[in-house]
Motif scaffolding. Structure first.
Motif, PDB file in Angstrom:
ATOM      1  N   THR A   1       9.929  -1.577  18.085  1.00  0.00           N
ATOM      2  CA  THR A   1       8.781  -0.728  18.425  1.00  0.00           C
ATOM      3  C   THR A   1       7.802  -0.643  17.260  1.00  0.00           C
ATOM      4  N   GLU A   2       8.334  -0.450  16.048  1.00  0.00           N
ATOM      5  CA  GLU A   2       7.470  -0.389  14.867  1.00  0.00           C
ATOM      6  C   GLU A   2       6.749  -1.717  14.643  1.00  0.00           C
ATOM      7  N   SER A   3       7.474  -2.818  14.857  1.00  0.00           N
ATOM      8  CA  SER A   3       6.864  -4.139  14.705  1.00  0.00           C
ATOM      9  C   SER A   3       5.706  -4.331  15.672  1.00  0.00           C
ATOM     10  N   SER A   4       5.906  -3.934  16.932  1.00  0.00           N
ATOM     11  CA  SER A   4       4.834  -4.048  17.924  1.00  0.00           C
ATOM     12  C   SER A   4       3.643  -3.182  17.546  1.00  0.00           C
ATOM     13  N   ALA A   5       3.922  -1.980  17.043  1.00  0.00           N
ATOM     14  CA  ALA A   5       2.835  -1.079  16.655  1.00  0.00           C
ATOM     15  C   ALA A   5       2.017  -1.675  15.512  1.00  0.00           C
ATOM     16  N   LEU A   6       2.685  -2.301  14.549  1.00  0.00           N
ATOM     17  CA  LEU A   6       1.973  -2.926  13.430  1.00  0.00           C
ATOM     18  C   LEU A   6       1.067  -4.046  13.916  1.00  0.00           C
ATOM     19  N   GLN A   7       1.567  -4.852  14.824  1.00  0.00           N
ATOM     20  CA  GLN A   7       0.739  -5.946  15.347  1.00  0.00           C
ATOM     21  C   GLN A   7      -0.472  -5.403  16.101  1.00  0.00           C
ATOM     22  N   ILE A   8      -0.292  -4.333  16.842  1.00  0.00           N
ATOM     23  CA  ILE A   8      -1.419  -3.735  17.564  1.00  0.00           C
ATOM     24  C   ILE A   8      -2.467  -3.228  16.579  1.00  0.00           C
TER      25      ILE A   8
ATOM     26  N   HIS B   1      10.560  -7.003   4.981  1.00  0.00           N
ATOM     27  CA  HIS B   1      10.956  -6.314   6.212  1.00  0.00           C
ATOM     28  C   HIS B   1      10.957  -4.784   6.068  1.00  0.00           C
ATOM     29  N   THR B   2       9.965  -4.269   5.381  1.00  0.00           N
ATOM     30  CA  THR B   2       9.715  -2.836   5.366  1.00  0.00           C
ATOM     31  C   THR B   2       8.349  -2.599   6.002  1.00  0.00           C
ATOM     32  N   LEU B   3       8.108  -1.386   6.443  1.00  0.00           N
ATOM     33  CA  LEU B   3       6.837  -1.106   7.118  1.00  0.00           C
ATOM     34  C   LEU B   3       5.618  -1.489   6.275  1.00  0.00           C
ATOM     35  N   PRO B   4       5.537  -1.069   4.985  1.00  0.00           N
ATOM     36  CA  PRO B   4       4.341  -1.421   4.200  1.00  0.00           C
ATOM     37  C   PRO B   4       4.194  -2.924   3.978  1.00  0.00           C
ATOM     38  N   THR B   5       5.303  -3.617   3.679  1.00  0.00           N
ATOM     39  CA  THR B   5       5.181  -5.045   3.375  1.00  0.00           C
ATOM     40  C   THR B   5       4.910  -5.876   4.621  1.00  0.00           C
ATOM     41  N   VAL B   6       5.540  -5.539   5.731  1.00  0.00           N
ATOM     42  CA  VAL B   6       5.265  -6.266   6.969  1.00  0.00           C
ATOM     43  C   VAL B   6       3.818  -6.046   7.394  1.00  0.00           C
TER      44      VAL B   6
ATOM     45  N   LEU C   1       1.186  -9.114   7.775  1.00  0.00           N
ATOM     46  CA  LEU C   1       0.514  -9.341   9.053  1.00  0.00           C
ATOM     47  C   LEU C   1      -0.994  -9.156   8.936  1.00  0.00           C
ATOM     48  N   MET C   2      -1.418  -8.195   8.121  1.00  0.00           N
ATOM     49  CA  MET C   2      -2.851  -7.969   7.952  1.00  0.00           C
ATOM     50  C   MET C   2      -3.520  -9.155   7.271  1.00  0.00           C
ATOM     51  N   ILE C   3      -2.848  -9.732   6.271  1.00  0.00           N
ATOM     52  CA  ILE C   3      -3.399 -10.925   5.628  1.00  0.00           C
ATOM     53  C   ILE C   3      -3.550 -12.047   6.650  1.00  0.00           C
ATOM     54  N   MET C   4      -2.512 -12.259   7.464  1.00  0.00           N
ATOM     55  CA  MET C   4      -2.598 -13.285   8.509  1.00  0.00           C
ATOM     56  C   MET C   4      -3.729 -12.984   9.489  1.00  0.00           C
ATOM     57  N   GLY C   5      -3.865 -11.713   9.866  1.00  0.00           N
ATOM     58  CA  GLY C   5      -4.897 -11.340  10.817  1.00  0.00           C
ATOM     59  C   GLY C   5      -6.298 -11.559  10.281  1.00  0.00           C
ATOM     60  N   LEU C   6      -6.516 -11.246   9.011  1.00  0.00           N
ATOM     61  CA  LEU C   6      -7.834 -11.421   8.425  1.00  0.00           C
ATOM     62  C   LEU C   6      -8.162 -12.895   8.218  1.00  0.00           C
TER      63      LEU C   6
END
Length: 368
Positions: free
Chosen positions: A197-204, A251-256, A260-265
């Motif tokens: 659930t947290e992983s999905s939220a981060l991607q959103i 695999h922690t919330l801040p690092t993931v 993901l944000m770097i990949m997204g940008l």
């Protein structure tokens, strides 16, 4: 229009597919066929959508207006991710596998009907009729050359096909890596860390940030050019892909989130510029055909296979850094493609007259 209609039928067919205990092996086969129909229809429509926007946009705003195409795609990704996250959180795994998986297809069907309605209204507007009349000479030339079709595309314009394939490769490898493979990478390849659930939220959240940024990047490409913007994106893939994967591996919330944000940008650079860069590779007479063929070949070979290739490479080598290596390779290929791409910002498309908000600006753009 037929592609939009086919996609609606694909969603409806998938949702209405009988269960495996009723028709046995035919159930997954029918679902696979429905997904193929959706994929083919989306691919067939996308090249036409890029061509439509590129040909009708003012030369000086083509990057900005083209970026709205991927704005819509990102909006769809976000809706899909939200639906999956809500269903996963609200339903048991047993119910989700039994019948809950049908819900996204049921939601997609009515949205497709709305898309068909908008598509029909768009083609019937007075602006569309005026543009058809204004470009009547070009359309006649396109009709005369229609018989040559594939020979023109593959024989006379193969350099543009190769460049388009390279640019689509970097765009879609970055796209599928983030949107299709990273959820699998987080849940299946890495040791237990953050939950699904947290992983999905981060991607959103990452895609929402991309949604905010994308039109500004498109406007930037109108000001400084497509080539510099795309080149920066390719360079970022080479330099930042491995660090982004290393962050995700913690695999922690801040690092993931950071990875993901770097990949997204990095991805948003291509999402914002490709709808205006790719159509400019082809002349009017073969633009939609050449773009659609090269786009879909490249997506099929390199984009849609990302998840399968990553899973196979990691299983064979045990090296969890393969997503980073793959993105680096894509960045290099994209860099070669953009090196051979002519700058198209603020210029008419090949084979087309200058287009602008008014005739004075059109003449100014032609003289520039």
């Amino acid at each position: 229009m037929s592609c939009v209609r086919t996609r609606v039928l694909g969603s409806a067919s998938a949702a209405a597919r009988p269960a495996a205990d009723t028709i046995g092996l035919a159930a997954p086969v029918l679902l696979l066929l429905a997904r193929f129909v959706q994929g083919f229809s989306a691919g067939g429509e996308y090249g036409g959508a890029m061509t439509f926007i590129a040909e009708y946009a003012p030369d000086r705003k083509r990057g900005f207006l083209g970026s709205w195409l991927e704005f819509g795609t990102l909006t769809g990704y976000i809706f899909g991710a939200v639906i999956v996250a809500v269903l996963s959180a609200a339903m048991t795994e047993q119910d989700l596998l039994a019948w809950g998986w049908r819900i996204p297809f049921l939601v997609a069907g009515p949205l497709g009907v709305v898309g068909m309605y908008l598509r029909l209204k768009l083609e019937e507007t007075p602006a569309f009729a005026e543009l058809v009349e204004r470009h009547e000479a070009e359309e006649k030339e396109a009709e005369r050359s229609a018989g040559r079709g594939l020979r023109d595309i593959f024989v006379e314009h193969w350099p543009a096909m190769l460049i388009c394939g390279a640019l689509v490769l970097v765009f879609d490898v970055a796209n599928y890596m983030l949107t299709a493979y990273m959820p699998t990478y987080l849940s299946d390849e890495l040791p237990p860390g953050i939950g699904e659930t947290e992983s999905s939220a981060l991607q959103i959240v990452v895609m929402a940030v991309m949604l905010v940024v994308i039109t500004f990047v498109g406007r930037l490409s109108d000001r400084i050019g497509r080539r510099p913007v795309v080149a920066v994106g390719c360079g970022a893939l080479v330099v930042l892909s491995v660090p982004s994967v290393m962050l995700i591996q913690h695999h922690t919330l801040p690092t993931v989130f950071a990875g993901l944000m770097i990949m997204g940008l990095m991805l948003v650079v291509f999402s914002a510029t490709m709808p205006s860069t790719l159509p400019a590779l082809f002349p009017t007479s073969i633009r939609q055909g050449g773009l659609s063929i090269s786009f879909n070949i490249s997506v099929s070979l390199f984009g849609g296979t990302v998840a399968a290739v990553m899973t196979a490479l990691i299983a064979a080598t045990g090296d969890l850094m393969w997503p980073g290596y793959y993105l680096i390779a894509a960045g290099v290929i994209g860099g070669i493609g953009i090196w051979f791409t002519e700058e198209s910002a603020r210029r008419p498309l090949p084979g087309s007259a200058a287009t602008a908000a008014d005739d004075g600006r059109a003449r100014e753009g032609s003289a520039a």
